[in-house]
Design a protein around this motif. Structure first.
Motif, PDB file in Angstrom:
ATOM      1  N   ALA A   1      -1.109   0.496  16.796  1.00 14.25           N
ATOM      2  CA  ALA A   1      -2.567   0.566  16.824  1.00 14.25           C
ATOM      3  C   ALA A   1      -3.176  -0.833  16.891  1.00 14.25           C
ATOM      4  O   ALA A   1      -4.174  -1.056  17.588  1.00 14.25           O
ATOM      5  CB  ALA A   1      -3.073   1.311  15.588  1.00 14.25           C
ATOM      6  N   MET A   2      -2.589  -1.800  16.174  1.00 12.79           N
ATOM      7  CA  MET A   2      -3.072  -3.186  16.238  1.00 12.79           C
ATOM      8  C   MET A   2      -2.929  -3.743  17.652  1.00 12.79           C
ATOM      9  O   MET A   2      -3.820  -4.434  18.157  1.00 12.79           O
ATOM     10  CB  MET A   2      -2.286  -4.066  15.259  1.00 12.79           C
ATOM     11  N   LYS A   3      -1.810  -3.434  18.300  1.00 10.97           N
ATOM     12  CA  LYS A   3      -1.596  -3.903  19.668  1.00 10.97           C
ATOM     13  C   LYS A   3      -2.616  -3.279  20.609  1.00 10.97           C
ATOM     14  O   LYS A   3      -3.172  -3.949  21.494  1.00 10.97           O
ATOM     15  CB  LYS A   3      -0.167  -3.560  20.098  1.00 10.97           C
ATOM     16  N   ALA A   4      -2.862  -1.979  20.448  1.00 10.82           N
ATOM     17  CA  ALA A   4      -3.828  -1.306  21.306  1.00 10.82           C
ATOM     18  C   ALA A   4      -5.242  -1.838  21.083  1.00 10.82           C
ATOM     19  O   ALA A   4      -6.046  -1.892  22.014  1.00 10.82           O
ATOM     20  CB  ALA A   4      -3.787   0.198  21.051  1.00 10.82           C
ATOM     21  N   ALA A   5      -5.557  -2.242  19.848  1.00  8.24           N
ATOM     22  CA  ALA A   5      -6.874  -2.781  19.546  1.00  8.24           C
ATOM     23  C   ALA A   5      -7.038  -4.234  19.944  1.00  8.24           C
ATOM     24  O   ALA A   5      -8.136  -4.774  19.865  1.00  8.24           O
ATOM     25  CB  ALA A   5      -7.172  -2.614  18.044  1.00  8.24           C
ATOM     26  N   GLY A   6      -5.950  -4.879  20.369  1.00  6.86           N
ATOM     27  CA  GLY A   6      -6.019  -6.267  20.776  1.00  6.86           C
ATOM     28  C   GLY A   6      -5.944  -7.258  19.630  1.00  6.86           C
ATOM     29  O   GLY A   6      -6.146  -8.458  19.828  1.00  6.86           O
ATOM     30  N   ALA A   7      -5.647  -6.777  18.415  1.00  9.60           N
ATOM     31  CA  ALA A   7      -5.573  -7.681  17.271  1.00  9.60           C
ATOM     32  C   ALA A   7      -4.206  -8.344  17.138  1.00  9.60           C
ATOM     33  O   ALA A   7      -4.100  -9.443  16.608  1.00  9.60           O
ATOM     34  CB  ALA A   7      -5.901  -6.920  15.981  1.00  9.60           C
ATOM     35  N   LEU A   8      -3.152  -7.696  17.628  1.00 10.70           N
ATOM     36  CA  LEU A   8      -1.800  -8.243  17.534  1.00 10.70           C
ATOM     37  C   LEU A   8      -1.540  -9.132  18.749  1.00 10.70           C
ATOM     38  O   LEU A   8      -1.442  -8.627  19.870  1.00 10.70           O
ATOM     39  CB  LEU A   8      -0.780  -7.101  17.452  1.00 10.70           C
ATOM     40  N   LYS A   9      -1.432 -10.418  18.528  1.00 12.48           N
ATOM     41  CA  LYS A   9      -1.213 -11.375  19.610  1.00 12.48           C
ATOM     42  C   LYS A   9       0.288 -11.604  19.800  1.00 12.48           C
ATOM     43  O   LYS A   9       0.831 -12.651  19.468  1.00 12.48           O
ATOM     44  CB  LYS A   9      -1.927 -12.688  19.286  1.00 12.48           C
ATOM     45  N   ALA A  10       0.950 -10.598  20.339  1.00 12.74           N
ATOM     46  CA  ALA A  10       2.396 -10.687  20.577  1.00 12.74           C
ATOM     47  C   ALA A  10       2.812  -9.510  21.421  1.00 12.74           C
ATOM     48  O   ALA A  10       2.109  -8.493  21.516  1.00 12.74           O
ATOM     49  CB  ALA A  10       3.169 -10.687  19.240  1.00 12.74           C
ATOM     50  N   ASP A  11       3.981  -9.655  22.074  1.00 10.82           N
ATOM     51  CA  ASP A  11       4.589  -8.557  22.794  1.00 10.82           C
ATOM     52  C   ASP A  11       5.327  -7.674  21.808  1.00 10.82           C
ATOM     53  O   ASP A  11       6.163  -8.151  21.035  1.00 10.82           O
ATOM     54  CB  ASP A  11       5.556  -9.071  23.859  1.00 10.82           C
ATOM     55  N   LEU A  12       5.006  -6.387  21.809  1.00 11.57           N
ATOM     56  CA  LEU A  12       5.645  -5.425  20.904  1.00 11.57           C
ATOM     57  C   LEU A  12       6.745  -4.704  21.663  1.00 11.57           C
ATOM     58  O   LEU A  12       6.483  -3.990  22.626  1.00 11.57           O
ATOM     59  CB  LEU A  12       4.600  -4.444  20.383  1.00 11.57           C
ATOM     60  N   GLU A  13       7.985  -4.906  21.225  1.00 14.51           N
ATOM     61  CA  GLU A  13       9.141  -4.297  21.879  1.00 14.51           C
ATOM     62  C   GLU A  13       9.835  -3.359  20.900  1.00 14.51           C
ATOM     63  O   GLU A  13      10.178  -3.765  19.784  1.00 14.51           O
ATOM     64  CB  GLU A  13      10.112  -5.364  22.371  1.00 14.51           C
ATOM     65  N   ILE A  14      10.032  -2.120  21.302  1.00 10.19           N
ATOM     66  CA  ILE A  14      10.669  -1.104  20.455  1.00 10.19           C
ATOM     67  C   ILE A  14      12.063  -0.837  21.007  1.00 10.19           C
ATOM     68  O   ILE A  14      12.219  -0.515  22.180  1.00 10.19           O
ATOM     69  CB  ILE A  14       9.838   0.185  20.436  1.00 10.19           C
TER      70      ILE A  14
ATOM     71  N   LEU B   1       0.811  -1.214   0.000  1.00 12.59           N
ATOM     72  CA  LEU B   1       0.000   0.000   0.000  1.00 12.59           C
ATOM     73  C   LEU B   1       0.844   1.263   0.000  1.00 12.59           C
ATOM     74  O   LEU B   1       0.309   2.359  -0.104  1.00 12.59           O
ATOM     75  CB  LEU B   1      -0.926   0.009   1.222  1.00 12.59           C
ATOM     76  N   GLY B   2       2.156   1.113   0.165  1.00 10.72           N
ATOM     77  CA  GLY B   2       3.038   2.277   0.131  1.00 10.72           C
ATOM     78  C   GLY B   2       3.333   2.880   1.479  1.00 10.72           C
ATOM     79  O   GLY B   2       3.702   4.056   1.554  1.00 10.72           O
ATOM     80  N   ALA B   3       3.183   2.137   2.560  1.00 13.42           N
ATOM     81  CA  ALA B   3       3.434   2.681   3.893  1.00 13.42           C
ATOM     82  C   ALA B   3       4.932   2.758   4.152  1.00 13.42           C
ATOM     83  O   ALA B   3       5.689   1.850   3.822  1.00 13.42           O
ATOM     84  CB  ALA B   3       2.757   1.824   4.952  1.00 13.42           C
ATOM     85  N   ALA B   4       5.350   3.861   4.761  1.00 13.67           N
ATOM     86  CA  ALA B   4       6.742   4.037   5.149  1.00 13.67           C
ATOM     87  C   ALA B   4       7.000   3.287   6.452  1.00 13.67           C
ATOM     88  O   ALA B   4       6.059   2.875   7.136  1.00 13.67           O
ATOM     89  CB  ALA B   4       7.051   5.530   5.317  1.00 13.67           C
ATOM     90  N   PRO B   5       8.291   3.084   6.846  1.00 17.95           N
ATOM     91  CA  PRO B   5       8.578   2.388   8.114  1.00 17.95           C
ATOM     92  C   PRO B   5       7.913   3.011   9.324  1.00 17.95           C
ATOM     93  O   PRO B   5       7.419   2.312  10.202  1.00 17.95           O
ATOM     94  CB  PRO B   5      10.117   2.470   8.194  1.00 17.95           C
ATOM     95  N   GLN B   6       7.865   4.356   9.400  1.00 13.11           N
ATOM     96  CA  GLN B   6       7.206   4.997  10.529  1.00 13.11           C
ATOM     97  C   GLN B   6       5.703   4.729  10.514  1.00 13.11           C
ATOM     98  O   GLN B   6       5.078   4.550  11.566  1.00 13.11           O
ATOM     99  CB  GLN B   6       7.475   6.504  10.503  1.00 13.11           C
ATOM    100  N   ASP B   7       5.095   4.692   9.298  1.00  8.77           N
ATOM    101  CA  ASP B   7       3.674   4.359   9.208  1.00  8.77           C
ATOM    102  C   ASP B   7       3.438   2.935   9.678  1.00  8.77           C
ATOM    103  O   ASP B   7       2.450   2.645  10.362  1.00  8.77           O
ATOM    104  CB  ASP B   7       3.185   4.526   7.762  1.00  8.77           C
ATOM    105  N   LEU B   8       4.332   2.040   9.301  1.00  8.00           N
ATOM    106  CA  LEU B   8       4.189   0.647   9.695  1.00  8.00           C
ATOM    107  C   LEU B   8       4.276   0.498  11.209  1.00  8.00           C
ATOM    108  O   LEU B   8       3.521  -0.274  11.817  1.00  8.00           O
ATOM    109  CB  LEU B   8       5.279  -0.192   9.016  1.00  8.00           C
ATOM    110  N   LEU B   9       5.180   1.250  11.850  1.00  5.42           N
ATOM    111  CA  LEU B   9       5.290   1.203  13.303  1.00  5.42           C
ATOM    112  C   LEU B   9       4.006   1.696  13.956  1.00  5.42           C
ATOM    113  O   LEU B   9       3.519   1.104  14.922  1.00  5.42           O
ATOM    114  CB  LEU B   9       6.480   2.047  13.754  1.00  5.42           C
ATOM    115  N   SER B  10       3.438   2.767  13.429  1.00  5.36           N
ATOM    116  CA  SER B  10       2.188   3.293  13.978  1.00  5.36           C
ATOM    117  C   SER B  10       1.052   2.291  13.822  1.00  5.36           C
ATOM    118  O   SER B  10       0.224   2.123  14.724  1.00  5.36           O
ATOM    119  CB  SER B  10       1.833   4.615  13.287  1.00  5.36           C
ATOM    120  N   ILE B  11       1.005   1.601  12.694  1.00  5.43           N
ATOM    121  CA  ILE B  11      -0.049   0.610  12.461  1.00  5.43           C
ATOM    122  C   ILE B  11       0.090  -0.559  13.425  1.00  5.43           C
ATOM    123  O   ILE B  11      -0.899  -1.051  13.985  1.00  5.43           O
ATOM    124  CB  ILE B  11      -0.003   0.137  10.994  1.00  5.43           C
ATOM    125  N   LEU B  12       1.319  -1.001  13.668  1.00  6.18           N
ATOM    126  CA  LEU B  12       1.529  -2.111  14.598  1.00  6.18           C
ATOM    127  C   LEU B  12       1.123  -1.718  16.015  1.00  6.18           C
ATOM    128  O   LEU B  12       0.518  -2.509  16.745  1.00  6.18           O
ATOM    129  CB  LEU B  12       2.996  -2.553  14.562  1.00  6.18           C
TER     130      LEU B  12
END
Length: 374
Positions: A360-373, A347-358
């Motif tokens: 948001a997925m974690k906050a919505a409960g859709a990402l079933k994993a620990d997100l470590e930055i 879709l053309g998302a930049a790395p920063q966009d991808l980080l924001s999407i991940l």
């Protein structure tokens, strides 16, 4: 857009099937020596300050690094040559460096270990240099080794006419077997009749499986789990028998529990690393961008010849608002994160966009994993 959505759907379906096959495969067995370490058996860090000589005009500029000049004066004084401390030395072939090494467990006097040499000042390169004898000290301030030898620098560089080209890094090198152990660190194999094994990661299930394997192979009651990380093992107290016993134990195979689902994101480089346990619940991802462009031009207003007016400068601004068409991507439950990353990249998302999407997925409960930055 329909063509892109169709390709994304096929990617998600194919990769989700592959993930299901991977997740259904049994976890392979690993040796205890790969899962755990013996408590008290560890490396010790050593550090030292020294000088590298023999450089081809690429050393420290002594006028800007006074500690290099002072070190040279002190070294020459120990070798019987006295120089006045007020004398200004203009040397280009010497560089002040820090020398680091790891003292392995059970290291004996006379054993040789590798050292890493790194520049401290403003030297241009350590290539071709020789480290002169440098004492290596531990955390207690005692000397545990002496380092000396010719540096191996993996980089290369050249300069001419104000231009400079460098390949790899020239300010750090390594000396293989460059240090000799001068003092031993006593290492205890256990406490009394017990040996404690520490798992690399806290996992109660893996600790229990390790206890079961040891008790089955070495006798009931030999091992006991103290918590999710430490397993206590009863071992012979006679040194040779204890070594043989530990050799048998560390080669036993244990089937560890499945690892925790985790996603590691580095926003500085845009890299994302994940393990095979990462899954997603059903969700929808929308991506779009809004950009505002303002262009200002300087123009001159010239009146007619007989109007009696004055020439003035004016500014004309052109404001343009662009909004790319947002795309909504449906993600099925069970799809792996790699499917989502590929689809979002399409879709053309930049790395920063991808980080924001991940996030948001974690906050919505859709990402079933620990997100470590990191």
């Amino acid at each position: 857009m329909n063509g892109i959505s169709g390709k994304i759907g096929r990617w998600v379906a194919i990769l989700a099937c592959g993930l299901a096959v991977v997740c259904s495969a049994p976890v392979s067995a690993e040796r205890i020596k790969d899962l755990a370490s013996v408590q008290g058996v560890r490396n010790n860090q050593l550090v030292g300050y020294g000088l590298v000589v023999g450089l081809d005009g690429t050393g420290d500029q002594t006028t800007q690094t006074p500690f290099t000049t002072q070190s040279i004066i002190n070294m020459l004084a120990q070798l019987g040559t006295t120089l006045p401390t007020t004398q200004s030395l203009q040397l280009k072939n010497v560089a002040a460096v820090m020398v680091t090494a790891n003292l392995p467990p059970f290291a004996r006097i006379g054993q040789q270990i590798d050292v890493t040499v790194s520049s401290m000042g403003n030297a241009k390169s350590l290539r071709g240099g020789t480290l002169i004898m440098t004492p290596l000290k531990g955390a207690d301030g005692m000397i545990y080794g002496q380092a000396q030898g010719n540096l191996m620098v993996g980089g290369a560089g050249a300069s001419a006419g104000g231009s400079r080209a460098v390949v790899n890094h020239l300010l750090a090198g390594r000396i293989v077997a460059g240090a000799t152990v001068e003092r031993e660190v006593p290492t205890m194999l256990g406490q009394g009749p017990y040996i404690h094994y520490e798992l690399g990661n806290t996992d109660f299930g893996t600790a229990q499986r390790m206890v079961e394997v040891i008790n089955r192979e070495m006798g009931f009651g030999t091992a006991q789990a103290l918590d999710g990380r430490v397993v206590r093992v009863v071992a012979p107290e006679e040194p040779s028998a204890r070594v043989a016993f530990m050799g048998r134990v560390e080669n036993l195979d244990v089937r560890p529990m499945k690892t925790i689902a985790k996603v590691i994101v580095n926003p500085r480089t845009g890299s994302i690393v994940m393990n095979q346990m990462v899954t997603l619940d059903a969700c929808a991802v929308a991506h779009g961008s809004l950009s505002v462009v303002v262009n200002t031009e300087q123009q001159v207003s010239q009146p007619n010849a007989l109007s009696g007016g004055q020439t003035v400068r004016t500014q004309q601004s052109d404001i343009e608002i662009k909004q790319s068409g947002g795309a909504l991507m449906q993600v099925r439950a069970g799809a792996s994160l790699s499917d989502v990353v590929k689809a979002i990249n399409a879709l053309g998302a930049a790395p920063q966009d991808l980080l924001s999407i991940l996030q948001a997925m974690k906050a919505a409960g859709a990402l079933k994993a620990d997100l470590e930055i990191i």
